[in-house]
Design a protein around this motif. Structure first.
Motif, PDB file in Angstrom:
ATOM      1  N   SER A 137     -17.140  -7.550 -28.998  1.00 38.35           N
ATOM      2  CA  SER A 137     -15.843  -8.216 -28.798  1.00 38.35           C
ATOM      3  C   SER A 137     -14.909  -7.318 -27.992  1.00 38.35           C
ATOM      4  O   SER A 137     -14.172  -7.798 -27.131  1.00 38.35           O
ATOM      5  CB  SER A 137     -15.222  -8.608 -30.134  1.00 38.35           C
ATOM      6  N   LEU A 147     -13.264  -8.352 -24.451  1.00 38.45           N
ATOM      7  CA  LEU A 147     -11.808  -8.320 -24.246  1.00 38.45           C
ATOM      8  C   LEU A 147     -11.454  -7.442 -23.054  1.00 38.45           C
ATOM      9  O   LEU A 147     -10.612  -7.803 -22.236  1.00 38.45           O
ATOM     10  CB  LEU A 147     -11.106  -7.811 -25.506  1.00 38.45           C
ATOM     11  N   ARG A 148     -12.130  -6.288 -22.953  1.00 36.42           N
ATOM     12  CA  ARG A 148     -11.827  -5.381 -21.830  1.00 36.42           C
ATOM     13  C   ARG A 148     -12.160  -6.031 -20.489  1.00 36.42           C
ATOM     14  O   ARG A 148     -11.519  -5.758 -19.481  1.00 36.42           O
ATOM     15  CB  ARG A 148     -12.555  -4.038 -22.009  1.00 36.42           C
ATOM     16  N   TYR A 182      -2.158  -5.236 -27.264  1.00 37.45           N
ATOM     17  CA  TYR A 182      -2.726  -5.102 -28.616  1.00 37.45           C
ATOM     18  C   TYR A 182      -3.697  -3.924 -28.684  1.00 37.45           C
ATOM     19  O   TYR A 182      -3.676  -3.137 -29.618  1.00 37.45           O
ATOM     20  CB  TYR A 182      -3.461  -6.391 -29.027  1.00 37.45           C
ATOM     21  N   GLN A 183      -4.563  -3.816 -27.686  1.00 37.18           N
ATOM     22  CA  GLN A 183      -5.562  -2.738 -27.710  1.00 37.18           C
ATOM     23  C   GLN A 183      -4.892  -1.367 -27.697  1.00 37.18           C
ATOM     24  O   GLN A 183      -5.262  -0.484 -28.455  1.00 37.18           O
ATOM     25  CB  GLN A 183      -6.529  -2.870 -26.524  1.00 37.18           C
ATOM     26  N   LYS A 202      -3.978  -2.522 -32.465  1.00 39.93           N
ATOM     27  CA  LYS A 202      -3.881  -3.714 -33.339  1.00 39.93           C
ATOM     28  C   LYS A 202      -4.954  -4.725 -32.984  1.00 39.93           C
ATOM     29  O   LYS A 202      -5.443  -4.733 -31.846  1.00 39.93           O
ATOM     30  CB  LYS A 202      -2.522  -4.391 -33.137  1.00 39.93           C
ATOM     31  N   ILE A 230      -9.594 -14.351 -29.722  1.00 39.50           N
ATOM     32  CA  ILE A 230     -10.920 -13.755 -29.889  1.00 39.50           C
ATOM     33  C   ILE A 230     -11.964 -14.749 -30.416  1.00 39.50           C
ATOM     34  O   ILE A 230     -13.131 -14.725 -30.003  1.00 39.50           O
ATOM     35  CB  ILE A 230     -10.848 -12.488 -30.791  1.00 39.50           C
ATOM     36  N   TYR A 265     -17.245  -7.521 -34.176  1.00 36.78           N
ATOM     37  CA  TYR A 265     -16.883  -8.883 -34.573  1.00 36.78           C
ATOM     38  C   TYR A 265     -17.816  -9.338 -35.682  1.00 36.78           C
ATOM     39  O   TYR A 265     -19.015  -9.096 -35.553  1.00 36.78           O
ATOM     40  CB  TYR A 265     -17.009  -9.837 -33.383  1.00 36.78           C
ATOM     41  N   ARG A 302     -13.879  -9.098 -37.480  1.00 41.56           N
ATOM     42  CA  ARG A 302     -13.045  -7.967 -37.865  1.00 41.56           C
ATOM     43  C   ARG A 302     -12.036  -8.321 -38.950  1.00 41.56           C
ATOM     44  O   ARG A 302     -11.268  -7.476 -39.373  1.00 41.56           O
ATOM     45  CB  ARG A 302     -12.284  -7.472 -36.655  1.00 41.56           C
ATOM     46  N   GLN A 327     -12.146 -14.455 -39.156  1.00 39.51           N
ATOM     47  CA  GLN A 327     -13.170 -14.440 -38.099  1.00 39.51           C
ATOM     48  C   GLN A 327     -14.563 -14.618 -38.710  1.00 39.51           C
ATOM     49  O   GLN A 327     -15.414 -15.323 -38.154  1.00 39.51           O
ATOM     50  CB  GLN A 327     -13.104 -13.121 -37.318  1.00 39.51           C
ATOM     51  N   ARG A 351     -11.051   4.751 -21.712  1.00 41.14           N
ATOM     52  CA  ARG A 351     -10.360   3.767 -22.549  1.00 41.14           C
ATOM     53  C   ARG A 351      -8.994   4.282 -22.970  1.00 41.14           C
ATOM     54  O   ARG A 351      -8.877   5.376 -23.527  1.00 41.14           O
ATOM     55  CB  ARG A 351     -11.204   3.455 -23.787  1.00 41.14           C
ATOM     56  N   ARG A 361      -5.904   2.312 -35.383  1.00 39.47           N
ATOM     57  CA  ARG A 361      -7.151   1.536 -35.449  1.00 39.47           C
ATOM     58  C   ARG A 361      -7.818   1.736 -36.796  1.00 39.47           C
ATOM     59  O   ARG A 361      -8.398   0.821 -37.363  1.00 39.47           O
ATOM     60  CB  ARG A 361      -8.094   1.958 -34.302  1.00 39.47           C
TER      61      ARG A 361
HETATM   62  P1  AMP Z   1     -13.630  -1.867 -29.956  1.00 37.72           P
HETATM   63  O1  AMP Z   1     -14.153  -1.756 -28.580  1.00 37.72           O
HETATM   64  O2  AMP Z   1     -14.523  -2.672 -30.861  1.00 37.72           O
HETATM   65  O3  AMP Z   1     -13.273  -0.540 -30.572  1.00 37.72           O
HETATM   66  O4  AMP Z   1     -12.266  -2.692 -29.864  1.00 37.72           O
HETATM   67  C1  AMP Z   1     -11.156  -2.206 -29.144  1.00 37.72           C
HETATM   68  C2  AMP Z   1      -9.920  -3.050 -29.415  1.00 37.72           C
HETATM   69  O5  AMP Z   1     -10.177  -4.412 -29.017  1.00 37.72           O
HETATM   70  C3  AMP Z   1      -9.501  -3.157 -30.876  1.00 37.72           C
HETATM   71  O6  AMP Z   1      -8.713  -2.069 -31.290  1.00 37.72           O
HETATM   72  C4  AMP Z   1      -8.732  -4.465 -30.867  1.00 37.72           C
HETATM   73  O7  AMP Z   1      -7.458  -4.308 -30.254  1.00 37.72           O
HETATM   74  C5  AMP Z   1      -9.570  -5.318 -29.926  1.00 37.72           C
HETATM   75  N1  AMP Z   1     -10.648  -6.039 -30.655  1.00 37.72           N
HETATM   76  C6  AMP Z   1     -11.981  -5.828 -30.571  1.00 37.72           C
HETATM   77  N2  AMP Z   1     -12.662  -6.664 -31.352  1.00 37.72           N
HETATM   78  C7  AMP Z   1     -11.733  -7.433 -31.977  1.00 37.72           C
HETATM   79  C8  AMP Z   1     -11.782  -8.477 -32.932  1.00 37.72           C
HETATM   80  N3  AMP Z   1     -12.950  -8.907 -33.444  1.00 37.72           N
HETATM   81  N4  AMP Z   1     -10.620  -9.049 -33.340  1.00 37.72           N
HETATM   82  C9  AMP Z   1      -9.434  -8.637 -32.830  1.00 37.72           C
HETATM   83  N5  AMP Z   1      -9.301  -7.640 -31.949  1.00 37.72           N
HETATM   84  C10 AMP Z   1     -10.436  -7.038 -31.510  1.00 37.72           C
END
Ligand code: AMP
Length: 189
Positions: free
Chosen positions: A32, A36-37, A52-53, A57, A64, A86, A88, A92, A133, A144
């Motif tokens: 996920s 998002l990225r 948010y990232q 948050k 998502i 995911y 999280r 979800q 990142r 986080r």
């Molecule tokens: P990650 O790459 O999994 O560490 O995710 C980086 C950031 O993306 C998180 O700190 C959140 O801001 C967002 N994110 C990733 N997965 C989710 C999710 N399942 N629900 C909400 N935000 C997410």
């Protein structure tokens, strides 16, 4: 089909193990965070996600959940999924269960990578040197982690009730963790 979740705090090594699992079992790797990225360059939505990232948050469920459902639907004819990052939060998880059920699928196992906050923070700081990142810094990491404890960790109870949680020590080297996960998979019914 084999549908797995790789679970654990930020920095536990979820992404690394997800890549190995995807390769070995020919699963679709759905991260996920990566999805998002990929949206970051996408105008207003990208700006919103980055906010948010960078704050550490969770991105709103309204963004998502749809994103993940679309990604699952696209790959529904494959050999299965490895969900990374995911679900999280409980909402979800419930959505994912419902969506999979609608396609006559379910989650087979949740691998819970266990690592202390100190160890995880060390790894993220190290990763930050090469990942590029903007959320791999100490301030965001602390947030986080807080979000993980408050919103994500309670999900373990949800999956424990379904008898799907397999605890894995996240401290050893990558290969050893991978071996332990693979052994557990051979024992899945
Ligand atoms: P990650 O790459 O999994 O560490 O995710 C980086 C950031 O993306 C998180 O700190 C959140 O801001 C967002 N994110 C990733 N997965 C989710 C999710 N399942 N629900 C909400 N935000 C997410």
């Amino acid at each position: 089909m084999l549908n797995l979740i790789i679970f654990g705090p930020p920095g536990a090594g979820k992404g690394t193990q997800a890549i190995l699992l995807a390769k070995k079992y020919k699963l679709t790797h759905l991260s996920s965070g990566d999805l998002l990225r990929q949206e970051l360059k996408n105008g207003e939505l990208g700006k919103k996600i980055k906010g948010y990232q960078d704050a550490g948050k969770l991105v709103p469920d309204s963004i998502i959940i749809k994103m993940m459902e679309n990604a699952v639907a696209k790959n529904i004819k494959g050999k299965g999924f490895i969900f990374d990052g995911y679900p999280r939060n409980p909402r979800q998880a419930k959505h994912l269960d419902k969506f999979l059920k609608g396609n006559r699928l379910n989650i087979n196992a949740v691998f819970n990578l266990k690592l202390s906050q100190e160890e995880a923070a060390k790894r993220i700081i190290l990763r930050g040197k090469t990942s590029g990142r903007s959320d791999d810094n100490l301030k965001t990491i602390n947030n986080r982690y807080k979000v993980y404890r408050k919103q994500t960790a309670p999900l373990l109870e949800y999956y424990k009730a379904q008898k799907k949680v397999i605890n894995i020590d996240g401290r050893p080297e990558i290969k050893l963790i991978s071996k332990e996960i693979n052994t557990s998979i051979t024992k899945l019914k």
